[in-house]
Write a protein that holds these residues in place. Structure first.
Motif, PDB file in Angstrom:
ATOM      1  N   ASN A 240      12.770  -3.481   6.370  1.00 31.15           N
ATOM      2  CA  ASN A 240      11.810  -2.497   5.850  1.00 31.15           C
ATOM      3  C   ASN A 240      10.660  -3.181   5.117  1.00 31.15           C
ATOM      4  O   ASN A 240       9.517  -2.725   5.182  1.00 31.15           O
ATOM      5  CB  ASN A 240      12.512  -1.499   4.921  1.00 31.15           C
ATOM      6  CG  ASN A 240      13.293  -0.449   5.688  1.00 31.15           C
ATOM      7  OD1 ASN A 240      12.880  -0.033   6.778  1.00 31.15           O
ATOM      8  ND2 ASN A 240      14.407  -0.007   5.142  1.00 31.15           N
ATOM      9  N   TRP A 241      10.957  -4.293   4.433  1.00 24.30           N
ATOM     10  CA  TRP A 241       9.894  -5.069   3.777  1.00 24.30           C
ATOM     11  C   TRP A 241       8.926  -5.634   4.822  1.00 24.30           C
ATOM     12  O   TRP A 241       7.709  -5.566   4.656  1.00 24.30           O
ATOM     13  CB  TRP A 241      10.509  -6.209   2.957  1.00 24.30           C
ATOM     14  CG  TRP A 241       9.497  -7.106   2.317  1.00 24.30           C
ATOM     15  CD1 TRP A 241       8.822  -6.899   1.149  1.00 24.30           C
ATOM     16  CD2 TRP A 241       9.021  -8.368   2.827  1.00 24.30           C
ATOM     17  NE1 TRP A 241       7.961  -7.948   0.899  1.00 24.30           N
ATOM     18  CE2 TRP A 241       8.068  -8.855   1.912  1.00 24.30           C
ATOM     19  CE3 TRP A 241       9.324  -9.117   3.959  1.00 24.30           C
ATOM     20  CZ2 TRP A 241       7.401 -10.078   2.097  1.00 24.30           C
ATOM     21  CZ3 TRP A 241       8.664 -10.323   4.158  1.00 24.30           C
ATOM     22  CH2 TRP A 241       7.729 -10.788   3.235  1.00 24.30           C
ATOM     23  N   ALA A 242       9.466  -6.170   5.912  1.00 24.94           N
ATOM     24  CA  ALA A 242       8.620  -6.716   6.973  1.00 24.94           C
ATOM     25  C   ALA A 242       7.759  -5.632   7.605  1.00 24.94           C
ATOM     26  O   ALA A 242       6.551  -5.817   7.817  1.00 24.94           O
ATOM     27  CB  ALA A 242       9.494  -7.392   8.035  1.00 24.94           C
ATOM     28  N   ILE A 243       8.365  -4.490   7.889  1.00 28.02           N
ATOM     29  CA  ILE A 243       7.646  -3.394   8.539  1.00 28.02           C
ATOM     30  C   ILE A 243       6.579  -2.825   7.627  1.00 28.02           C
ATOM     31  O   ILE A 243       5.481  -2.445   8.063  1.00 28.02           O
ATOM     32  CB  ILE A 243       8.643  -2.301   8.967  1.00 28.02           C
ATOM     33  CG1 ILE A 243       9.560  -2.828  10.076  1.00 28.02           C
ATOM     34  CG2 ILE A 243       7.924  -1.039   9.433  1.00 28.02           C
ATOM     35  CD1 ILE A 243      10.762  -1.953  10.363  1.00 28.02           C
ATOM     36  N   THR A 244       6.860  -2.777   6.323  1.00 31.82           N
ATOM     37  CA  THR A 244       5.919  -2.211   5.353  1.00 31.82           C
ATOM     38  C   THR A 244       4.698  -3.097   5.150  1.00 31.82           C
ATOM     39  O   THR A 244       3.572  -2.603   4.998  1.00 31.82           O
ATOM     40  CB  THR A 244       6.627  -1.989   3.998  1.00 31.82           C
ATOM     41  OG1 THR A 244       7.716  -1.089   4.168  1.00 31.82           O
ATOM     42  CG2 THR A 244       5.661  -1.425   2.961  1.00 31.82           C
ATOM     43  N   ASN A 245       4.899  -4.408   5.168  1.00 30.82           N
ATOM     44  CA  ASN A 245       3.811  -5.324   4.812  1.00 30.82           C
ATOM     45  C   ASN A 245       3.010  -5.852   5.997  1.00 30.82           C
ATOM     46  O   ASN A 245       1.914  -6.399   5.796  1.00 30.82           O
ATOM     47  CB  ASN A 245       4.383  -6.504   4.024  1.00 30.82           C
ATOM     48  CG  ASN A 245       4.742  -6.118   2.600  1.00 30.82           C
ATOM     49  OD1 ASN A 245       3.873  -5.995   1.741  1.00 30.82           O
ATOM     50  ND2 ASN A 245       6.032  -5.912   2.349  1.00 30.82           N
ATOM     51  N   PHE A 246       3.526  -5.700   7.211  1.00 28.64           N
ATOM     52  CA  PHE A 246       2.825  -6.229   8.376  1.00 28.64           C
ATOM     53  C   PHE A 246       2.716  -5.143   9.440  1.00 28.64           C
ATOM     54  O   PHE A 246       3.592  -4.290   9.564  1.00 28.64           O
ATOM     55  CB  PHE A 246       3.560  -7.451   8.932  1.00 28.64           C
ATOM     56  CG  PHE A 246       3.694  -8.571   7.930  1.00 28.64           C
ATOM     57  CD1 PHE A 246       2.673  -9.493   7.766  1.00 28.64           C
ATOM     58  CD2 PHE A 246       4.822  -8.661   7.124  1.00 28.64           C
ATOM     59  CE1 PHE A 246       2.787 -10.514   6.830  1.00 28.64           C
ATOM     60  CE2 PHE A 246       4.948  -9.674   6.185  1.00 28.64           C
ATOM     61  CZ  PHE A 246       3.919 -10.611   6.031  1.00 28.64           C
ATOM     62  N   PHE A 262      14.482 -15.027   4.735  1.00 27.09           N
ATOM     63  CA  PHE A 262      13.914 -16.096   3.908  1.00 27.09           C
ATOM     64  C   PHE A 262      12.633 -15.635   3.235  1.00 27.09           C
ATOM     65  O   PHE A 262      12.438 -15.823   2.024  1.00 27.09           O
ATOM     66  CB  PHE A 262      13.636 -17.326   4.774  1.00 27.09           C
ATOM     67  CG  PHE A 262      12.883 -18.412   4.069  1.00 27.09           C
ATOM     68  CD1 PHE A 262      13.521 -19.253   3.165  1.00 27.09           C
ATOM     69  CD2 PHE A 262      11.523 -18.581   4.286  1.00 27.09           C
ATOM     70  CE1 PHE A 262      12.825 -20.251   2.506  1.00 27.09           C
ATOM     71  CE2 PHE A 262      10.809 -19.572   3.638  1.00 27.09           C
ATOM     72  CZ  PHE A 262      11.466 -20.412   2.733  1.00 27.09           C
ATOM     73  N   PHE A 263      11.738 -14.990   3.994  1.00 27.00           N
ATOM     74  CA  PHE A 263      10.466 -14.541   3.428  1.00 27.00           C
ATOM     75  C   PHE A 263      10.676 -13.366   2.470  1.00 27.00           C
ATOM     76  O   PHE A 263       9.974 -13.254   1.450  1.00 27.00           O
ATOM     77  CB  PHE A 263       9.496 -14.167   4.550  1.00 27.00           C
ATOM     78  CG  PHE A 263       9.189 -15.319   5.469  1.00 27.00           C
ATOM     79  CD1 PHE A 263       8.669 -16.501   4.969  1.00 27.00           C
ATOM     80  CD2 PHE A 263       9.452 -15.237   6.824  1.00 27.00           C
ATOM     81  CE1 PHE A 263       8.394 -17.576   5.798  1.00 27.00           C
ATOM     82  CE2 PHE A 263       9.196 -16.306   7.661  1.00 27.00           C
ATOM     83  CZ  PHE A 263       8.661 -17.481   7.147  1.00 27.00           C
ATOM     84  N   SER A 268       9.371 -10.863  -1.807  1.00 24.67           N
ATOM     85  CA  SER A 268       9.501  -9.404  -1.948  1.00 24.67           C
ATOM     86  C   SER A 268       9.124  -8.897  -3.331  1.00 24.67           C
ATOM     87  O   SER A 268       8.820  -7.709  -3.488  1.00 24.67           O
ATOM     88  CB  SER A 268      10.929  -8.963  -1.603  1.00 24.67           C
ATOM     89  OG  SER A 268      11.872  -9.540  -2.492  1.00 24.67           O
ATOM     90  N   ASN A 269       9.136  -9.774  -4.337  1.00 29.31           N
ATOM     91  CA  ASN A 269       8.747  -9.340  -5.685  1.00 29.31           C
ATOM     92  C   ASN A 269       7.238  -9.426  -5.911  1.00 29.31           C
ATOM     93  O   ASN A 269       6.747  -9.054  -6.975  1.00 29.31           O
ATOM     94  CB  ASN A 269       9.476 -10.178  -6.740  1.00 29.31           C
ATOM     95  CG  ASN A 269      10.963  -9.873  -6.808  1.00 29.31           C
ATOM     96  OD1 ASN A 269      11.374  -8.723  -6.583  1.00 29.31           O
ATOM     97  ND2 ASN A 269      11.777 -10.870  -7.084  1.00 29.31           N
ATOM     98  N   GLU A 270       6.515  -9.939  -4.922  1.00 27.58           N
ATOM     99  CA  GLU A 270       5.055 -10.021  -5.029  1.00 27.58           C
ATOM    100  C   GLU A 270       4.418  -8.806  -4.351  1.00 27.58           C
ATOM    101  O   GLU A 270       4.993  -8.217  -3.436  1.00 27.58           O
ATOM    102  CB  GLU A 270       4.536 -11.293  -4.357  1.00 27.58           C
ATOM    103  CG  GLU A 270       5.056 -12.586  -4.965  1.00 27.58           C
ATOM    104  CD  GLU A 270       4.486 -13.812  -4.275  1.00 27.58           C
ATOM    105  OE1 GLU A 270       3.496 -13.657  -3.509  1.00 27.58           O
ATOM    106  OE2 GLU A 270       5.025 -14.912  -4.487  1.00 27.58           O
ATOM    107  N   THR A 271       3.232  -8.461  -4.807  1.00 28.69           N
ATOM    108  CA  THR A 271       2.457  -7.416  -4.152  1.00 28.69           C
ATOM    109  C   THR A 271       1.487  -8.090  -3.198  1.00 28.69           C
ATOM    110  O   THR A 271       0.545  -8.766  -3.621  1.00 28.69           O
ATOM    111  CB  THR A 271       1.674  -6.565  -5.171  1.00 28.69           C
ATOM    112  OG1 THR A 271       2.601  -5.943  -6.084  1.00 28.69           O
ATOM    113  CG2 THR A 271       0.864  -5.491  -4.463  1.00 28.69           C
ATOM    114  N   LEU A 272       1.741  -7.939  -1.912  1.00 28.49           N
ATOM    115  CA  LEU A 272       0.912  -8.599  -0.910  1.00 28.49           C
ATOM    116  C   LEU A 272      -0.319  -7.753  -0.590  1.00 28.49           C
ATOM    117  O   LEU A 272      -0.267  -6.522  -0.586  1.00 28.49           O
ATOM    118  CB  LEU A 272       1.722  -8.830   0.366  1.00 28.49           C
ATOM    119  CG  LEU A 272       3.003  -9.660   0.226  1.00 28.49           C
ATOM    120  CD1 LEU A 272       3.692  -9.788   1.590  1.00 28.49           C
ATOM    121  CD2 LEU A 272       2.705 -11.042  -0.340  1.00 28.49           C
TER     122      LEU A 272
END
Length: 374
Positions: A240-246, A262-263, A268-272
């Motif tokens: 879900n983190w991958a889908i949300t940010n890319f 790994f990424f 995940s604690n940063e705001t990209l």
């Protein structure tokens, strides 16, 4: 002490009372046979392989020996299939009318042909002994058809409620893991590829958090957990983190197969800045210097150019520049044979340097290493 005995069972007997549903599981032999115990793989036979089983039976050819286990603690369903699940399911599905052979359903066959199939004798070896003996035999007998892969063996060795629940999430056709990760993971859910990747990610996650762990170690530690909720939750968080940010709709080709865990753990604690990231991806996809487009996202996150496999100077350009430099290293001025020199970008790729003859200088290996480390 494990004992093994041979019994003879017909196709009609093994297919009698066949059921295949979530509530009752997969049963045959009038409900006495568990066709898919927890350690077994999902059904993987192709239509062609199913047809081959029926061909064998109709021609009276011998079908490979099957192996069952006698349970000592289950009077209601005292047998389970150890080896022969795919053949057993093919027979049950055909007699149950689930697929056709030679364009004919079982129920459309003439009565004598039906009876010929039902009377076909199967050779079964039944073993009875301790659980450890059963699993060891399972690992060592000759598995007919498709060999078990590493994760299927792990599922067998660590059979229990954890594996059973994990397979519910990760190992079914169109399961939840597949629906979420089909554009991000490689492999096949039926062959346990999604489950294996989830376990690898979880083991690496625990290792990065100070608890050195392996896939097998994690399965051993959680074998008797009542469910696999922690594994499933972590897997969902990662994807879900991958889908949300890319932008997965635009960039799924270069996103598939990355080490997303790994990424996720690192960033995940940063705001990209998603808009900036996706713009940069688009730019880099048009850069002909990049030989490995799947490394673009890792590069953007880490800044490590090694992910990109940037173009290297071809041999003809390097040889021409070496000759032009009179065989001398551009930095230290010492003369070297061609094989001891390396092509170097005068203007680095990050500063828009290209891989052409005007941007090439030949350096000795030591100078090139020293320059690269700066």
């Amino acid at each position: 002490m494990m004992t093994i005995k041979q019994i003879n069972v017909t196709v009609g007997e093994i297919t009698k009372g066949y059921t295949n549903n979530d509530e009752q599981g997969i049963r045959g032999y009038n409900g006495l046979l568990d066709i898919r115990p927890p350690y077994q793989r999902e059904f993987i036979y192709s239509e062609k392989e199913q047809q081959a089983v029926i061909t064998t039976v109709l021609n009276g050819y011998p079908l490979n020996v099957m192996y069952w286990v006698k349970r000592n603690d289950d009077a209601e369903c005292p047998y389970e299939v150890m080896d022969g699940q795919q053949r057993t399911l093919s027979l049950c599905e055909y007699v149950d009318g689930q697929f056709a052979y030679d364009f004919k359903n079982f129920f459309n066959l003439l009565p004598d042909i039906q009876q010929k199939i039902l009377n076909y004798p199967l050779t079964i070896y039944v073993c009875e002994g301790e659980a450890s003996e059963k699993l060891e035999w399972f690992k060592t007998i000759n598995i007919a058809g498709k060999p078990l892969n590493e994760q299927e063996i792990n599922n067998a060795v660590f059979a229990g409620p954890f594996v059973s629940d994990a397979k519910r999430h990760f190992s079914k056709i169109n399961c939840a893991a597949y629906r979420l990760g089909k554009d991000l993971l490689n492999g096949n859910t039926i062959r346990q590829d999604f489950l294996k990747k989830a376990l690898e990610w979880m083991a690496d996650h625990e290792t990065r958090n100070g608890k050195r762990q392996t896939l097998v170690g994690y399965m051993a530690a959680h074998q008797h957990d009542t469910n696999a909720n922690n594994l499933w939750s972590y897997f969902q968080n990662v994807l879900n983190w991958a889908i949300t940010n890319f932008d997965i709709k635009k960039y799924h080709k270069i996103m598939k197969g990355l080490d997303w865990a790994f990424f996720y753990d690192k960033y995940s604690n940063e705001t990209l800045d998603c808009a900036s990231i996706n713009k940069r991806i688009s730019e880099l996809l048009r850069d002909s210097e990049i030989q490995k487009q799947q490394g673009i996202i890792p590069y953007i996150l880490t800044g490590d150019e090694h992910y990109l496999d940037l173009r290297a100077f071809p041999e003809d350009i390097k040889f021409s520049v070496w000759e032009k430099q009179d065989h001398k290293c551009r930095i230290c001025g010492k003369e070297f044979d061609f094989e001891f020199m390396e092509g170097d970008h005068i203007t680095p790729w990050k500063d828009h340097g290209r891989t052409n003859i005007d941007n090439c200088q030949m350096l000795c290996r030591e100078c090139n290493r020293r320059k690269g480390s700066k």
